[in-house]
Design an enzyme around this catalytic site. Structure first.
Site, short mmCIF file in Angstrom:
data_model
loop_
_atom_site.label_atom_id
_atom_site.label_comp_id
_atom_site.label_asym_id
_atom_site.label_seq_id
_atom_site.Cartn_x
_atom_site.Cartn_y
_atom_site.Cartn_z
N LYS A 68 41.68 42.20 48.03
CA LYS A 68 41.75 41.98 46.49
C LYS A 68 41.15 40.68 46.21
O LYS A 68 41.57 39.59 46.70
CB LYS A 68 43.14 42.06 45.93
CG LYS A 68 43.41 42.08 44.37
CD LYS A 68 43.03 43.46 43.64
CE LYS A 68 42.58 43.21 42.26
NZ LYS A 68 41.15 42.70 42.10
N LYS A 89 37.35 37.87 48.54
CA LYS A 89 36.61 37.23 47.71
C LYS A 89 35.17 37.25 47.68
O LYS A 89 34.52 37.59 48.68
CB LYS A 89 36.99 36.05 47.69
CG LYS A 89 36.66 34.63 46.36
CD LYS A 89 37.96 34.93 45.39
CE LYS A 89 37.80 34.08 44.06
NZ LYS A 89 39.14 33.74 43.69
N ASP A 141 36.07 36.08 38.24
CA ASP A 141 36.61 34.91 38.82
C ASP A 141 35.61 33.66 38.09
O ASP A 141 35.35 34.12 36.65
CB ASP A 141 36.38 34.46 40.22
CG ASP A 141 37.07 33.24 40.91
OD1 ASP A 141 38.28 33.40 41.06
OD2 ASP A 141 36.46 32.22 41.38
N ASN A 187 38.36 30.72 31.02
CA ASN A 187 39.30 31.63 30.68
C ASN A 187 40.43 31.15 30.96
O ASN A 187 41.36 31.18 30.17
CB ASN A 187 38.95 32.98 31.33
CG ASN A 187 40.19 34.05 31.27
OD1 ASN A 187 41.32 33.76 31.76
ND2 ASN A 187 39.91 35.10 30.48
N SER A 191 45.85 42.49 37.60
CA SER A 191 44.95 43.21 37.98
C SER A 191 45.49 44.23 39.03
O SER A 191 44.92 45.54 38.84
CB SER A 191 44.01 42.43 39.14
OG SER A 191 42.99 41.82 38.52
N1 GLU Z 1 39.88 35.25 40.29
C1 GLU Z 1 41.36 35.56 40.04
C2 GLU Z 1 42.06 34.54 41.15
O1 GLU Z 1 41.49 33.70 41.65
C3 GLU Z 1 41.72 37.06 40.01
C4 GLU Z 1 41.70 38.04 41.17
C5 GLU Z 1 41.92 39.22 41.17
O2 GLU Z 1 42.23 39.67 39.85
O3 GLU Z 1 41.77 40.18 41.95
O4 GLU Z 1 43.29 35.07 41.44
#
Ligand code: GLU
Length: 443
Positions: free
Chosen positions: A80, A116, A156, A245, A382
Protein backbone atom coordinates in the site's frame (compact mmCIF):
# COMPACT_ATOMS: atom_id res chain seq x y z
CA UNK A 1 18.73 18.54 -4.83
CA UNK A 2 19.61 16.97 -1.50
CA UNK A 3 22.48 14.51 -1.48
CA UNK A 4 21.22 12.70 1.62
CA UNK A 5 20.10 9.23 0.56
CA UNK A 6 16.64 8.66 2.10
CA UNK A 7 16.94 4.89 1.94
CA UNK A 8 20.12 4.97 4.02
CA UNK A 9 18.33 7.29 6.47
CA UNK A 10 15.42 4.84 6.66
CA UNK A 11 17.75 1.92 7.35
CA UNK A 12 19.53 3.88 10.06
CA UNK A 13 16.17 4.60 11.70
CA UNK A 14 15.38 0.88 11.63
CA UNK A 15 18.74 -0.01 13.21
CA UNK A 16 17.83 1.45 16.64
CA UNK A 17 14.54 -0.45 16.81
CA UNK A 18 16.27 -3.58 15.54
CA UNK A 19 18.77 -3.46 18.40
CA UNK A 20 16.04 -3.07 21.02
CA UNK A 21 14.00 -5.90 19.46
CA UNK A 22 16.82 -8.40 19.05
CA UNK A 23 18.51 -7.64 22.38
CA UNK A 24 15.39 -8.53 24.37
CA UNK A 25 16.75 -10.42 27.41
CA UNK A 26 13.77 -12.75 27.51
CA UNK A 27 14.70 -14.34 24.17
CA UNK A 28 16.86 -17.43 23.73
CA UNK A 29 19.80 -17.34 21.35
CA UNK A 30 17.82 -19.36 18.82
CA UNK A 31 14.87 -16.98 18.98
CA UNK A 32 17.17 -14.00 18.54
CA UNK A 33 18.75 -15.57 15.47
CA UNK A 34 15.33 -16.27 13.96
CA UNK A 35 14.24 -12.67 14.55
CA UNK A 36 17.45 -11.37 13.03
CA UNK A 37 16.81 -13.41 9.89
CA UNK A 38 13.37 -11.90 9.50
CA UNK A 39 14.66 -8.37 10.09
CA UNK A 40 17.36 -8.90 7.48
CA UNK A 41 14.63 -9.81 4.99
CA UNK A 42 12.80 -6.60 5.92
CA UNK A 43 15.76 -4.52 4.79
CA UNK A 44 15.19 -5.31 1.11
CA UNK A 45 12.17 -4.61 -1.06
CA UNK A 46 10.41 -7.76 -2.23
CA UNK A 47 9.95 -6.40 -5.75
CA UNK A 48 11.20 -3.38 -7.68
CA UNK A 49 9.56 -2.51 -10.97
CA UNK A 50 11.01 -0.02 -13.41
CA UNK A 51 8.73 1.29 -16.16
CA UNK A 52 9.25 3.55 -19.16
CA UNK A 53 6.27 5.57 -20.29
CA UNK A 54 6.31 7.11 -23.76
CA UNK A 55 4.06 10.15 -24.04
CA UNK A 56 3.14 12.04 -27.19
CA UNK A 57 3.40 15.68 -26.23
CA UNK A 58 1.00 18.38 -27.44
CA UNK A 59 3.50 19.51 -30.11
CA UNK A 60 3.60 15.99 -31.59
CA UNK A 61 7.04 15.11 -30.20
CA UNK A 62 7.60 12.08 -27.99
CA UNK A 63 9.00 12.18 -24.48
CA UNK A 64 9.90 9.03 -22.56
CA UNK A 65 9.41 9.14 -18.79
CA UNK A 66 10.93 6.86 -16.15
CA UNK A 67 8.80 5.49 -13.35
CA UNK A 68 8.99 3.01 -10.50
CA UNK A 69 6.80 0.88 -8.31
CA UNK A 70 8.50 -0.63 -5.29
CA UNK A 71 6.68 -3.37 -3.39
CA UNK A 72 8.56 -3.41 -0.15
CA UNK A 73 6.81 -5.81 2.16
CA UNK A 74 3.42 -7.56 2.21
CA UNK A 75 3.62 -9.57 5.43
CA UNK A 76 0.60 -7.79 6.91
CA UNK A 77 -1.43 -7.44 3.71
CA UNK A 78 -1.33 -6.04 0.16
CA UNK A 79 1.39 -3.49 -0.62
CA UNK A 80 0.00 0.00 0.00
CA UNK A 81 1.29 3.44 -0.83
CA UNK A 82 1.09 6.47 -3.04
CA UNK A 83 2.50 7.50 -6.39
CA UNK A 84 4.68 10.62 -6.48
CA UNK A 85 5.30 12.94 -9.43
CA UNK A 86 8.49 14.95 -8.92
CA UNK A 87 11.58 15.81 -10.91
CA UNK A 88 13.80 14.56 -8.07
CA UNK A 89 12.19 11.11 -7.80
CA UNK A 90 14.85 8.38 -7.60
CA UNK A 91 14.79 4.66 -6.97
CA UNK A 92 16.35 5.11 -3.53
CA UNK A 93 13.69 7.65 -2.64
CA UNK A 94 10.86 5.34 -3.73
CA UNK A 95 12.50 2.45 -1.84
CA UNK A 96 12.66 4.57 1.33
CA UNK A 97 9.08 5.76 0.92
CA UNK A 98 7.81 2.20 0.37
CA UNK A 99 9.66 0.97 3.45
CA UNK A 100 8.15 3.81 5.49
CA UNK A 101 4.70 2.81 4.17
CA UNK A 102 5.18 -0.75 5.51
CA UNK A 103 6.12 0.72 8.90
CA UNK A 104 3.31 3.31 8.80
CA UNK A 105 0.58 0.78 8.03
CA UNK A 106 1.84 -1.36 10.91
CA UNK A 107 1.87 1.61 13.34
CA UNK A 108 -1.71 2.41 12.34
CA UNK A 109 -2.50 -1.31 12.66
CA UNK A 110 -3.94 -1.60 9.15
CA UNK A 111 -4.07 -5.00 7.38
CA UNK A 112 -1.71 -3.67 4.72
CA UNK A 113 1.95 -3.79 3.74
CA UNK A 114 4.11 -1.12 2.16
CA UNK A 115 4.72 0.02 -1.40
CA UNK A 116 5.31 3.25 -3.29
CA UNK A 117 5.49 4.53 -6.83
CA UNK A 118 7.01 7.49 -8.54
CA UNK A 119 7.58 9.14 -11.91
CA UNK A 120 10.50 11.43 -12.65
CA UNK A 121 8.59 14.45 -13.94
CA UNK A 122 7.87 18.04 -13.08
CA UNK A 123 4.09 17.95 -13.57
CA UNK A 124 3.92 21.75 -13.67
CA UNK A 125 5.64 21.57 -17.08
CA UNK A 126 2.88 19.40 -18.57
CA UNK A 127 -0.49 20.36 -20.03
CA UNK A 128 -3.56 18.60 -18.63
CA UNK A 129 -3.66 16.35 -21.70
CA UNK A 130 0.00 15.39 -21.32
CA UNK A 131 -0.54 14.70 -17.61
CA UNK A 132 -3.49 12.46 -18.45
CA UNK A 133 -1.54 10.49 -21.08
CA UNK A 134 1.39 10.06 -18.68
CA UNK A 135 -0.88 8.90 -15.85
CA UNK A 136 -2.79 6.50 -18.08
CA UNK A 137 0.52 5.15 -19.38
CA UNK A 138 1.79 4.53 -15.86
CA UNK A 139 -1.51 2.92 -14.83
CA UNK A 140 -1.29 0.54 -17.77
CA UNK A 141 2.40 -0.17 -17.15
CA UNK A 142 1.83 -1.34 -13.58
CA UNK A 143 -1.58 -2.97 -14.17
CA UNK A 144 -0.18 -6.50 -14.01
CA UNK A 145 1.36 -6.09 -10.57
CA UNK A 146 -1.49 -4.32 -8.74
CA UNK A 147 -4.95 -5.33 -7.53
CA UNK A 148 -7.20 -5.29 -4.44
CA UNK A 149 -5.28 -8.16 -2.83
CA UNK A 150 -1.81 -7.46 -4.22
CA UNK A 151 -0.93 -3.77 -4.33
CA UNK A 152 -3.14 -0.72 -3.73
CA UNK A 153 -1.69 2.64 -4.91
CA UNK A 154 -2.91 6.11 -3.90
CA UNK A 155 -1.98 9.79 -4.31
CA UNK A 156 1.22 11.31 -2.95
CA UNK A 157 3.18 14.49 -3.75
CA UNK A 158 1.71 16.18 -6.89
CA UNK A 159 -0.92 13.49 -7.54
CA UNK A 160 -4.63 13.56 -6.67
CA UNK A 161 -8.05 12.01 -7.16
CA UNK A 162 -8.26 13.02 -10.83
CA UNK A 163 -4.99 11.22 -11.57
CA UNK A 164 -6.19 8.16 -9.62
CA UNK A 165 -9.34 8.23 -11.79
CA UNK A 166 -7.29 8.02 -15.01
CA UNK A 167 -5.17 5.20 -13.61
CA UNK A 168 -8.10 3.17 -12.31
CA UNK A 169 -9.77 3.55 -15.69
CA UNK A 170 -6.71 2.05 -17.42
CA UNK A 171 -6.55 -0.71 -14.82
CA UNK A 172 -10.21 -1.59 -15.40
CA UNK A 173 -9.62 -1.79 -19.16
CA UNK A 174 -6.94 -4.46 -18.60
CA UNK A 175 -9.25 -6.35 -16.23
CA UNK A 176 -12.14 -6.29 -18.73
CA UNK A 177 -9.81 -7.72 -21.36
CA UNK A 178 -8.74 -10.49 -18.98
CA UNK A 179 -12.35 -11.34 -18.16
CA UNK A 180 -13.13 -11.52 -21.88
CA UNK A 181 -10.35 -14.06 -22.28
CA UNK A 182 -12.40 -16.37 -20.06
CA UNK A 183 -15.67 -15.50 -21.84
CA UNK A 184 -16.86 -13.31 -18.96
CA UNK A 185 -17.98 -9.71 -18.59
CA UNK A 186 -17.43 -7.79 -15.39
CA UNK A 187 -20.56 -6.78 -13.46
CA UNK A 188 -20.93 -3.33 -11.86
CA UNK A 189 -20.21 -4.96 -8.50
CA UNK A 190 -17.04 -6.63 -9.89
CA UNK A 191 -15.90 -3.24 -11.17
CA UNK A 192 -16.47 -1.56 -7.81
CA UNK A 193 -14.43 -4.28 -6.12
CA UNK A 194 -11.67 -3.80 -8.67
CA UNK A 195 -11.77 -0.04 -8.13
CA UNK A 196 -10.48 -0.68 -4.60
CA UNK A 197 -7.10 -1.18 -6.33
CA UNK A 198 -6.65 2.60 -6.14
CA UNK A 199 -7.56 4.76 -3.16
CA UNK A 200 -7.75 8.53 -2.88
CA UNK A 201 -10.17 8.51 -5.81
CA UNK A 202 -12.76 11.22 -6.38
CA UNK A 203 -16.06 10.43 -4.62
CA UNK A 204 -17.81 9.90 -7.99
CA UNK A 205 -15.24 7.19 -8.84
CA UNK A 206 -15.79 5.31 -5.56
CA UNK A 207 -13.62 7.47 -3.30
CA UNK A 208 -14.22 7.83 0.43
CA UNK A 209 -15.67 10.79 2.23
CA UNK A 210 -12.95 12.50 4.22
CA UNK A 211 -10.00 11.02 2.30
CA UNK A 212 -8.72 14.31 0.90
CA UNK A 213 -8.28 15.94 4.30
CA UNK A 214 -7.51 12.71 6.20
CA UNK A 215 -3.74 13.18 6.47
CA UNK A 216 -4.22 16.65 7.96
CA UNK A 217 -7.01 15.62 10.32
CA UNK A 218 -5.10 12.52 11.42
CA UNK A 219 -2.09 14.76 12.10
CA UNK A 220 -4.17 16.97 14.35
CA UNK A 221 -5.50 13.95 16.29
CA UNK A 222 -1.97 12.62 16.80
CA UNK A 223 -0.65 16.05 17.80
CA UNK A 224 -3.42 16.53 20.35
CA UNK A 225 -2.73 13.10 21.88
CA UNK A 226 1.00 13.76 22.18
CA UNK A 227 0.59 17.35 23.46
CA UNK A 228 -1.53 15.92 26.27
CA UNK A 229 1.24 13.48 27.17
CA UNK A 230 3.80 16.30 27.05
CA UNK A 231 1.45 18.50 29.11
CA UNK A 232 1.89 21.27 26.57
CA UNK A 233 -1.15 23.54 26.81
CA UNK A 234 -2.23 27.13 26.39
CA UNK A 235 -2.14 29.42 23.38
CA UNK A 236 0.17 27.66 20.91
CA UNK A 237 1.71 28.82 17.63
CA UNK A 238 2.87 26.82 14.62
CA UNK A 239 4.88 27.17 11.42
CA UNK A 240 4.14 24.84 8.51
CA UNK A 241 6.55 24.10 5.66
CA UNK A 242 4.56 23.01 2.60
CA UNK A 243 1.18 24.09 1.23
CA UNK A 244 0.14 21.10 -0.88
CA UNK A 245 -2.78 18.85 0.11
CA UNK A 246 -1.17 17.84 3.41
CA UNK A 247 0.26 21.28 4.24
CA UNK A 248 -2.98 23.13 3.53
CA UNK A 249 -5.13 20.72 5.50
CA UNK A 250 -2.90 20.64 8.57
CA UNK A 251 -2.89 24.47 8.56
CA UNK A 252 -6.69 24.41 8.36
CA UNK A 253 -7.12 21.88 11.17
CA UNK A 254 -4.53 23.55 13.44
CA UNK A 255 -6.33 26.86 12.92
CA UNK A 256 -9.73 25.31 13.67
CA UNK A 257 -8.27 23.75 16.82
CA UNK A 258 -7.21 27.18 18.07
CA UNK A 259 -3.49 26.89 17.25
CA UNK A 260 -2.23 30.07 15.58
CA UNK A 261 -0.37 29.28 12.35
CA UNK A 262 2.01 32.21 11.89
CA UNK A 263 3.98 30.95 8.89
CA UNK A 264 3.56 28.74 5.87
CA UNK A 265 5.60 28.13 2.72
CA UNK A 266 5.59 26.45 -0.67
CA UNK A 267 8.55 25.43 -2.83
CA UNK A 268 9.17 29.05 -3.82
CA UNK A 269 9.27 30.51 -0.30
CA UNK A 270 7.05 31.44 2.59
CA UNK A 271 5.06 34.04 4.42
CA UNK A 272 5.15 35.13 8.05
CA UNK A 273 1.90 36.56 9.40
CA UNK A 274 2.22 37.13 13.17
CA UNK A 275 -1.57 37.50 13.75
CA UNK A 276 -2.12 34.02 12.29
CA UNK A 277 -2.95 33.16 8.71
CA UNK A 278 -6.44 32.58 7.36
CA UNK A 279 -6.04 29.21 5.55
CA UNK A 280 -8.88 29.53 3.03
CA UNK A 281 -8.04 33.10 2.00
CA UNK A 282 -4.34 32.23 1.74
CA UNK A 283 -5.11 29.28 -0.52
CA UNK A 284 -7.35 31.42 -2.70
CA UNK A 285 -4.63 34.09 -2.97
CA UNK A 286 -1.97 31.50 -3.83
CA UNK A 287 -4.18 30.01 -6.53
CA UNK A 288 -4.74 33.45 -8.03
CA UNK A 289 -1.08 34.55 -7.96
CA UNK A 290 0.56 31.16 -8.45
CA UNK A 291 2.72 31.66 -5.33
CA UNK A 292 2.38 32.51 -1.63
CA UNK A 293 4.51 35.66 -1.56
CA UNK A 294 2.34 38.64 -0.64
CA UNK A 295 -0.58 36.46 0.50
CA UNK A 296 -0.63 37.94 3.99
CA UNK A 297 -4.19 36.90 4.76
CA UNK A 298 -5.38 37.11 8.34
CA UNK A 299 -8.84 37.52 9.81
CA UNK A 300 -11.06 38.36 6.88
CA UNK A 301 -8.61 40.23 4.64
CA UNK A 302 -5.33 39.93 2.75
CA UNK A 303 -3.18 42.96 3.40
CA UNK A 304 0.49 43.58 2.55
CA UNK A 305 0.93 45.28 5.93
CA UNK A 306 0.00 42.13 7.84
CA UNK A 307 3.08 40.05 7.10
CA UNK A 308 6.44 39.60 5.48
CA UNK A 309 8.23 37.14 3.25
CA UNK A 310 10.36 34.33 4.78
CA UNK A 311 12.58 31.76 3.14
CA UNK A 312 11.94 28.07 3.65
CA UNK A 313 15.10 27.88 5.78
CA UNK A 314 14.09 30.82 7.98
CA UNK A 315 10.61 29.34 8.49
CA UNK A 316 12.12 26.27 10.16
CA UNK A 317 13.92 28.46 12.70
CA UNK A 318 10.99 30.70 13.72
CA UNK A 319 10.17 31.04 17.42
CA UNK A 320 6.99 28.93 17.41
CA UNK A 321 5.73 26.12 19.65
CA UNK A 322 5.08 23.59 16.89
CA UNK A 323 7.12 23.12 13.73
CA UNK A 324 5.42 21.15 10.97
CA UNK A 325 7.56 20.03 8.02
CA UNK A 326 4.91 19.07 5.45
CA UNK A 327 6.85 19.16 2.19
CA UNK A 328 9.64 16.74 1.26
CA UNK A 329 12.50 14.70 2.75
CA UNK A 330 15.58 16.17 4.40
CA UNK A 331 14.16 19.52 5.51
CA UNK A 332 15.59 19.29 9.04
CA UNK A 333 19.25 18.36 8.87
CA UNK A 334 22.37 18.62 11.01
CA UNK A 335 22.87 22.10 9.53
CA UNK A 336 19.69 23.61 10.96
CA UNK A 337 18.47 21.25 13.74
CA UNK A 338 20.46 23.15 16.37
CA UNK A 339 18.72 26.39 15.40
CA UNK A 340 15.16 25.08 15.73
CA UNK A 341 13.25 26.93 18.43
CA UNK A 342 10.01 24.93 18.37
CA UNK A 343 9.07 22.84 21.41
CA UNK A 344 7.80 19.96 19.30
CA UNK A 345 8.12 18.84 15.66
CA UNK A 346 5.13 17.26 13.90
CA UNK A 347 6.35 15.46 10.77
CA UNK A 348 3.62 15.62 8.13
CA UNK A 349 5.98 15.00 5.19
CA UNK A 350 7.66 11.64 4.78
CA UNK A 351 11.26 11.59 5.99
CA UNK A 352 11.69 15.33 6.69
CA UNK A 353 14.22 14.84 9.51
CA UNK A 354 17.60 13.21 8.90
CA UNK A 355 18.99 10.75 11.50
CA UNK A 356 21.73 13.28 12.42
CA UNK A 357 19.10 15.97 13.04
CA UNK A 358 17.10 13.50 15.15
CA UNK A 359 20.07 13.10 17.50
CA UNK A 360 20.50 16.88 17.82
CA UNK A 361 16.80 17.46 18.52
CA UNK A 362 16.69 14.62 21.05
CA UNK A 363 19.62 16.12 22.94
CA UNK A 364 17.89 19.51 22.87
CA UNK A 365 14.78 17.91 24.37
CA UNK A 366 12.60 18.61 21.31
CA UNK A 367 10.26 15.65 20.72
CA UNK A 368 9.79 14.72 17.06
CA UNK A 369 6.41 13.11 16.36
CA UNK A 370 7.49 10.79 13.56
CA UNK A 371 6.00 10.70 10.07
CA UNK A 372 5.00 7.04 10.29
CA UNK A 373 2.67 8.03 13.12
CA UNK A 374 1.70 11.64 12.43
CA UNK A 375 0.89 11.36 8.73
CA UNK A 376 -0.73 7.91 8.91
CA UNK A 377 -4.24 9.39 8.75
CA UNK A 378 -4.11 9.46 4.94
CA UNK A 379 -3.41 5.80 4.49
CA UNK A 380 -5.84 4.97 7.28
CA UNK A 381 -8.75 6.53 5.35
CA UNK A 382 -7.32 4.88 2.22
CA UNK A 383 -7.76 1.58 4.02
CA UNK A 384 -11.35 2.61 4.80
CA UNK A 385 -11.91 3.41 1.10
CA UNK A 386 -10.51 0.02 0.09
CA UNK A 387 -12.79 -1.69 2.62
CA UNK A 388 -15.88 0.27 1.48
CA UNK A 389 -15.25 -0.62 -2.19
CA UNK A 390 -14.75 -4.29 -1.37
CA UNK A 391 -17.94 -4.42 0.73
CA UNK A 392 -19.96 -2.23 -1.65
CA UNK A 393 -20.55 0.40 1.04
CA UNK A 394 -20.31 4.17 1.29
CA UNK A 395 -19.72 5.55 4.78
CA UNK A 396 -20.63 9.09 5.87
CA UNK A 397 -17.94 11.63 6.67
CA UNK A 398 -18.93 11.48 10.35
CA UNK A 399 -18.46 7.68 10.34
CA UNK A 400 -15.08 7.97 8.59
CA UNK A 401 -13.78 10.67 10.92
CA UNK A 402 -14.90 8.81 14.01
CA UNK A 403 -13.07 5.68 12.90
CA UNK A 404 -10.02 7.79 12.01
CA UNK A 405 -10.02 9.40 15.47
CA UNK A 406 -10.04 5.96 17.11
CA UNK A 407 -7.23 4.65 14.92
CA UNK A 408 -5.04 7.70 15.51
CA UNK A 409 -5.60 7.69 19.26
CA UNK A 410 -4.70 4.00 19.48
CA UNK A 411 -1.56 4.45 17.35
CA UNK A 412 -0.38 7.48 19.35
CA UNK A 413 -0.97 5.63 22.61
CA UNK A 414 0.97 2.54 21.45
CA UNK A 415 3.92 4.68 20.35
CA UNK A 416 3.91 6.74 23.54
CA UNK A 417 3.80 3.59 25.71
CA UNK A 418 6.71 2.05 23.76
CA UNK A 419 8.75 5.23 24.21
CA UNK A 420 8.16 5.08 27.97
CA UNK A 421 8.82 1.33 28.22
CA UNK A 422 12.06 1.52 26.22
CA UNK A 423 13.07 5.01 27.42
CA UNK A 424 13.52 6.13 23.87
CA UNK A 425 12.51 8.81 21.36
CA UNK A 426 9.14 8.66 19.62
CA UNK A 427 10.56 7.61 16.25
CA UNK A 428 12.42 4.63 17.66
CA UNK A 429 9.30 3.79 19.67
CA UNK A 430 7.15 3.89 16.51
CA UNK A 431 9.62 1.62 14.73
CA UNK A 432 9.60 -0.80 17.70
CA UNK A 433 5.79 -0.99 17.55
CA UNK A 434 5.79 -1.45 13.76
CA UNK A 435 8.62 -3.95 13.75
CA UNK A 436 6.95 -6.06 16.44
CA UNK A 437 3.72 -6.22 14.43
CA UNK A 438 5.42 -6.99 11.12
CA UNK A 439 7.69 -9.68 12.61
CA UNK A 440 4.64 -11.34 14.13
CA UNK A 441 3.03 -11.53 10.68
CA UNK A 442 6.14 -12.73 8.87
CA UNK A 443 6.45 -16.42 8.07
N1 GLU B 1 0.90 9.04 0.10
C1 GLU B 1 0.34 8.93 1.40
C2 GLU B 1 1.40 8.54 2.40
O1 GLU B 1 2.56 8.77 2.19
C3 GLU B 1 -0.89 8.03 1.43
C4 GLU B 1 -0.67 6.64 0.97
C5 GLU B 1 -1.96 5.83 0.80
O2 GLU B 1 -3.02 6.35 1.05
O3 GLU B 1 -1.83 4.68 0.39
O4 GLU B 1 1.11 8.07 3.47
Amino acid sequence: MSTINPFLSAMSQLKKAEQVTVNNKQLTGKQKAALQQKIDRLKQPQRVVNVTIPVIMDDGSQQIFQGYRVQFNNSRGPYKGGIRYHHNVSLDEVKALSFWMAMKCAVADLPLGGGKGGIIVDPKMLSVGELERLSRGYGEAIADIIGPDTDVPAPDVNTNGIIMGWMVDEFLKTQRKKAKLFGKTLTKRDEMKLKSTFTGKAIKDGGSEGREEATGLGGLFVLQAILKKLRLKGKLTAAVQGFGNVGYNIVKFLDEAGITVVAVSDSKGGIYVPDGINPALTLECKKKNGYLAGCYCSGSVCDLKKGKQVTNDALLELPVDILVPAALENAVTQENAGKIKAKVVLEMANGPTTPEADVILYKKGVPVIPDILSNSGGVTVSAFEWEQNLKGQHWTKAQVNKKLAHKMAAAAEAVWQASVAHKTDLRTAAFIVALGRILKAMK
